[in-house]
Motif scaffolding. Structure first.
Motif, mmCIF file in Angstrom:
data_model
loop_
_atom_site.group_PDB
_atom_site.id
_atom_site.type_symbol
_atom_site.label_atom_id
_atom_site.label_comp_id
_atom_site.label_asym_id
_atom_site.label_seq_id
_atom_site.Cartn_x
_atom_site.Cartn_y
_atom_site.Cartn_z
ATOM 1 N N SER A 194 56.499 -29.364 28.453
ATOM 2 C CA SER A 194 55.271 -29.458 27.649
ATOM 3 C C SER A 194 55.501 -29.197 26.164
ATOM 4 N N HIS A 195 56.626 -28.531 25.809
ATOM 5 C CA HIS A 195 56.863 -28.228 24.402
ATOM 6 C C HIS A 195 58.346 -28.006 24.133
ATOM 7 N N THR A 213 63.014 -25.255 25.350
ATOM 8 C CA THR A 213 61.922 -25.984 25.959
ATOM 9 C C THR A 213 61.547 -25.279 27.256
ATOM 10 N N ALA A 240 58.543 -28.094 16.076
ATOM 11 C CA ALA A 240 57.662 -27.793 17.209
ATOM 12 C C ALA A 240 57.190 -29.137 17.749
ATOM 13 N N ASP A 241 57.696 -29.517 18.920
ATOM 14 C CA ASP A 241 57.322 -30.791 19.536
ATOM 15 C C ASP A 241 56.374 -30.543 20.700
ATOM 16 N N LEU A 242 55.267 -31.227 20.694
ATOM 17 C CA LEU A 242 54.375 -31.274 21.845
ATOM 18 C C LEU A 242 54.885 -32.439 22.696
#
Length: 196
Positions: A96-97, A129, A87-89
């Motif tokens: 955004s993610h 994404t 989970a990448d911010l």
């Protein structure tokens, strides 16, 4: 003191000490592990005009060793399976993610006492994404990922460990859209782990 009484007292003391002794902890590679890692990765590539900043969080399962060899001096080299939910911010870009999955081997070199290791691995997977169709951003929602990682892990207590490492992460759509700028980011991760 009578000779038989000495034996009884000595035997009692030894049996109490043996009962109170904690069993030796299992070696970290002898069982599975769950790790949570987080960090910061900065855009280093030239494929996009955006200075992406990624804050990845990873929940990782590692198998017990499926291959290992003891080296001279007692250290051990170990290979384990590694599966990760990502989970990448995302900051400084149109998205955004990112949420995804990856798999890889985990190659680990443990010291003789099983308290420190050097680790590395490379692998990849897929995810989604919130692409926005902006030039220089990711071209579509479905995205492939690839990574290289390395670092150190230290056992801090029975069935508990901490880690610190470096990580390179690439995300793109594999040429499914034109253009396909992709994100190339490098940075650090910190982690906490449990063996079971």
């Amino acid at each position: 003191m009578h000779h038989p009484l000495k034996h009884v007292l000595l035997g009692s003391i030894l049996s109490i000490a043996a009962c109170g002794a904690e069993p030796a902890p299992a070696r970290p590679w002898a069982s599975g592990a769950l790790n949570i890692e987080s960090g910061l990765l900065w855009e280093i590539g030239t494929g996009t005009p955006f200075a992406y900043l990624l804050a990845p969080t990873q929940l990782t399962w590692r198998s017990k060793e499926f291959w290992g060899r003891e080296l001279p001096g007692g250290s051990r080299i170990v290979l384990r399976h590694r599966l990760t939910l990502l989970a990448d911010l995302i900051r400084n870009g149109p998205e955004s993610h990112y949420v995804g999955f990856s798999g890889s081997p985990s190659l680990e070199l443990w010291n003789r006492s099983g308290t420190w290791s050097l680790f590395t691995g490379a692998g990849g997977g897929f995810g989604v994404t919130d692409s926005r169709g902006i030039k220089g951003g990711l071209g579509q929602d479905f995205t492939l990922n690839w990574f290289i990682r390395g670092g150190i892990e230290h056992v801090i207590a029975r069935n508990r460990s901490v880690s610190a490492g470096i990580m390179y992460q690439h995300m793109s759509n594999g040429g499914m859209t034109k253009p396909n700028p992709g994100i190339d980011a490098l940075g650090f991760t910190l982690g906490y782990g449990w063996t079971y």
